[in-house]
Design an enzyme around this catalytic site. Structure first.
Site, mmCIF file in Angstrom:
data_model
loop_
_atom_site.group_PDB
_atom_site.id
_atom_site.type_symbol
_atom_site.label_atom_id
_atom_site.label_comp_id
_atom_site.label_asym_id
_atom_site.label_seq_id
_atom_site.Cartn_x
_atom_site.Cartn_y
_atom_site.Cartn_z
ATOM 1 N N LYS A 99 41.168 69.553 57.861
ATOM 2 C CA LYS A 99 41.962 70.353 57.540
ATOM 3 C C LYS A 99 43.216 70.143 57.491
ATOM 4 O O LYS A 99 44.104 70.795 56.732
ATOM 5 C CB LYS A 99 41.728 71.695 58.471
ATOM 6 C CG LYS A 99 42.134 71.499 59.767
ATOM 7 C CD LYS A 99 41.876 72.711 60.559
ATOM 8 C CE LYS A 99 42.145 72.537 62.439
ATOM 9 N NZ LYS A 99 41.635 73.592 63.103
ATOM 10 N N LYS A 148 36.132 44.348 27.681
ATOM 11 C CA LYS A 148 36.876 45.138 27.144
ATOM 12 C C LYS A 148 36.182 45.766 26.034
ATOM 13 O O LYS A 148 35.414 44.971 25.156
ATOM 14 C CB LYS A 148 38.144 44.611 26.570
ATOM 15 C CG LYS A 148 39.172 44.373 28.053
ATOM 16 C CD LYS A 148 39.586 45.902 28.356
ATOM 17 C CE LYS A 148 40.684 45.249 29.580
ATOM 18 N NZ LYS A 148 41.035 46.850 30.168
ATOM 19 N N LYS A 174 34.136 41.062 35.308
ATOM 20 C CA LYS A 174 33.522 42.197 35.774
ATOM 21 C C LYS A 174 33.299 43.401 34.434
ATOM 22 O O LYS A 174 34.045 43.207 33.770
ATOM 23 C CB LYS A 174 34.541 42.794 36.801
ATOM 24 C CG LYS A 174 35.518 43.559 36.337
ATOM 25 C CD LYS A 174 36.362 44.303 37.401
ATOM 26 C CE LYS A 174 37.594 45.219 36.980
ATOM 27 N NZ LYS A 174 36.803 46.353 36.258
ATOM 28 N N GLU A 177 34.821 49.691 34.686
ATOM 29 C CA GLU A 177 34.361 50.614 35.789
ATOM 30 C C GLU A 177 33.741 51.896 34.654
ATOM 31 O O GLU A 177 33.282 52.863 35.544
ATOM 32 C CB GLU A 177 35.392 51.181 36.722
ATOM 33 C CG GLU A 177 36.598 51.961 36.043
ATOM 34 C CD GLU A 177 37.799 51.210 35.284
ATOM 35 O OE1 GLU A 177 38.745 51.904 34.907
ATOM 36 O OE2 GLU A 177 37.638 50.031 35.155
ATOM 37 N N HIS A 265 36.144 49.181 43.341
ATOM 38 C CA HIS A 265 37.374 49.675 42.297
ATOM 39 C C HIS A 265 38.102 50.532 42.674
ATOM 40 O O HIS A 265 37.541 51.525 43.416
ATOM 41 C CB HIS A 265 36.764 49.893 41.030
ATOM 42 C CG HIS A 265 37.662 50.165 39.827
ATOM 43 N ND1 HIS A 265 38.416 50.903 39.480
ATOM 44 C CD2 HIS A 265 37.743 49.220 38.875
ATOM 45 C CE1 HIS A 265 39.169 51.029 38.324
ATOM 46 N NE2 HIS A 265 38.794 49.723 38.119
ATOM 47 N N GLY A 338 47.908 45.147 33.620
ATOM 48 C CA GLY A 338 49.311 44.606 33.048
ATOM 49 C C GLY A 338 49.622 43.099 33.256
ATOM 50 O O GLY A 338 50.851 42.626 33.209
ATOM 51 N N GLY A 360 42.972 41.648 31.965
ATOM 52 C CA GLY A 360 42.130 42.300 30.890
ATOM 53 C C GLY A 360 42.724 41.933 29.442
ATOM 54 O O GLY A 360 42.421 40.960 28.776
#
Length: 414
Positions: A99, A148, A174, A177, A265, A338, A360
């Site tokens: 909480k 990609k 990989k 995701e 990830h 990046g 990527g």
């Protein structure tokens, strides 16, 4: 001291850190104290949270401005007895930050587990050393790339992408995701096709590449899906941990029928950790807790790219993943987003050799395709390890990459 110690960053408009700390310690354990009869105090004493450290911090005007009020800042540490919770992450997180997380002005910086509590967690099944042994790569950072544009594409497209990345010298490829179970590239078909491609590349070029396939589905289906992946020959499981929960990761790691590495990830984690005022610290969430729960790899935003994390935060994540702890193997840091070859000297300078360089667009955007992108990164890694400036390297793919993305590292020294 058994139990767990929580470290909080608090922002208090009552300007009484001692009172605020005591309120938290009592509120998250026995509920009240001063008004209890002496006999009841004695009975509940072993359950009471105890403030063990208070450190006032300098006031920061930009925080006052953001909150619209003047606050005192401080770090406090509270010990929670192990009698209060079962030895699992759901109980621990609810005890220390349940909480309290709704306060909106308190950040959980760290959790210090007692040795007895650490024994309840598996840690990485493979760790850095185990992953290196799988790849037979001991003397350099690992290079990882990403599929990609796979949504709406078929297995043939996946095989072509995978082949090009592997020929380029990438160590791990990989899934994206956001690639879930679908009719064009279903899980088992991806694994079987991937193994076929990677075996062919290995036989032709002598380079071994592992494929991290995205484990998805409803929570109660995950174990079965993971076991199906293992039977099909999966190398690594990519897992969106924070979409499911840390305890789900731990359950996968502890299952002996899932004997392969797991890559965590950070998707969704930004909702928990991005604020400087509340939530979890990144080193705790993406470092310590992932390592304890069993992630062999932890992806997080790099300090250099387009979704940048502050350098100090990124280095603290790495420290949490790799600091010596005889209860747990070390996890691989994977600074991401990046990244292009010009950043390689920065990465090695800041993270050392025990890091996974994850790219990527920096691989797929190369004018010679993913093969050229992979070769550019491998040339940058080799040159940096030799202490050679990138602009002096006579390698056409690296030269092309530096022309496109620049060479911000020309003055970096390891």
């Amino acid at each position: 001291m058994s139990g767990i110690i929580a470290t909080y960053l608090i922002h208090d408009d009552s300007h009484n850190l001692e009172k605020k700390a005591e309120q938290i310690a009592i509120g998250l354990t026995i509920g009240s104290w001063t008004h209890l009869p002496h006999l009841l105090q004695e009975q509940l004493k072993q359950h009471k949270g105890n403030v063990i450290h208070i450190e006032a911090l300098d006031e920061q005007e930009h925080i006052n401005s953001y909150l619209g009020k003047k606050v005192s800042r401080g770090l406090i540490k509270i010990h929670y007895p192990s009698l209060n919770f079962s030895p699992d992450l759901p109980a621990i997180l609810t005890t220390t930050f349940g909480k309290l997380s709704l306060d909106g002005e308190i950040k959980l910086i760290d959790l210090t587990f007692s040795d007895e509590l650490k024994k309840q967690f598996p840690g990485p099944k493979f760790g850095i050393e185990g992953i290196r042994n799988l790849l037979q790569v001991q003397d350099r950072p690992l290079l990882m790339s990403i599929f990609k544009g796979m949504i709406g594409r078929n297995i043939g497209y996946l095989k072509t992408q995978l082949r090009d990345q592997a020929i380029g010298g990438v160590d791990i490829v990989k899934d994206d995701e956001i690639l879930f179970e679908n009719s064009l590239t279903p899980l088992i078909k991806r694994i079987e096709s991937g193994k076929e491609v990677l075996q062919s590349v290995y036989e032709t070029y002598g380079h071994k590449t592992l494929y991290a396939v995205n484990l998805t589905g409803r929570t109660y289906d995950l174990k079965e899906n993971a076991k199906r992946a293992v039977v099909a020959g999966a190398d690594i499981l990519l897992f969106n941990v924070f979409s499911y929960g840390l305890d789900v990761l731990q359950a996968l790691v502890e299952d002996d029928e899932i004997p392969i590495p797991i890559m965590a990830h950070p998707a969704v984690s930004g909702a928990y950790s991005s604020s400087k005022l509340y939530g979890f610290s990144s080193p705790l969430l993406l470092g310590k807790l992932l390592r304890y729960a069993g992630a062999d790899f932890s992806l997080f935003p790099s300090p250099y790219g387009n979704v940048a994390l502050e350098k100090e935060e990124a280095l603290l994540i790495t420290a949490a993943l790799t600091e010596e702890d005889h209860y747990f193997k070390k996890s691989f840091s994977v600074p991401s987003a990046g990244i292009h070859p010009g950043f390689v000297p920065f990465i090695l300078r800041d993270f050392g050799k025990d890091v996974v360089i994850n790219a990527g667009g920096g691989i797929h955007g190369h004018p010679n395709g993913a093969q050229g992108g992979g070769k550019a990164f491998r040339a940058a890694i080799e040159a940096t390890l030799q202490g050679k400036p990138l602009h002096e390297v006579d390698e056409i793919n690296l030269h092309s990459a530096l022309q496109i993305w620049g060479n911000p590292s020309h003055e970096v020294k390891l």
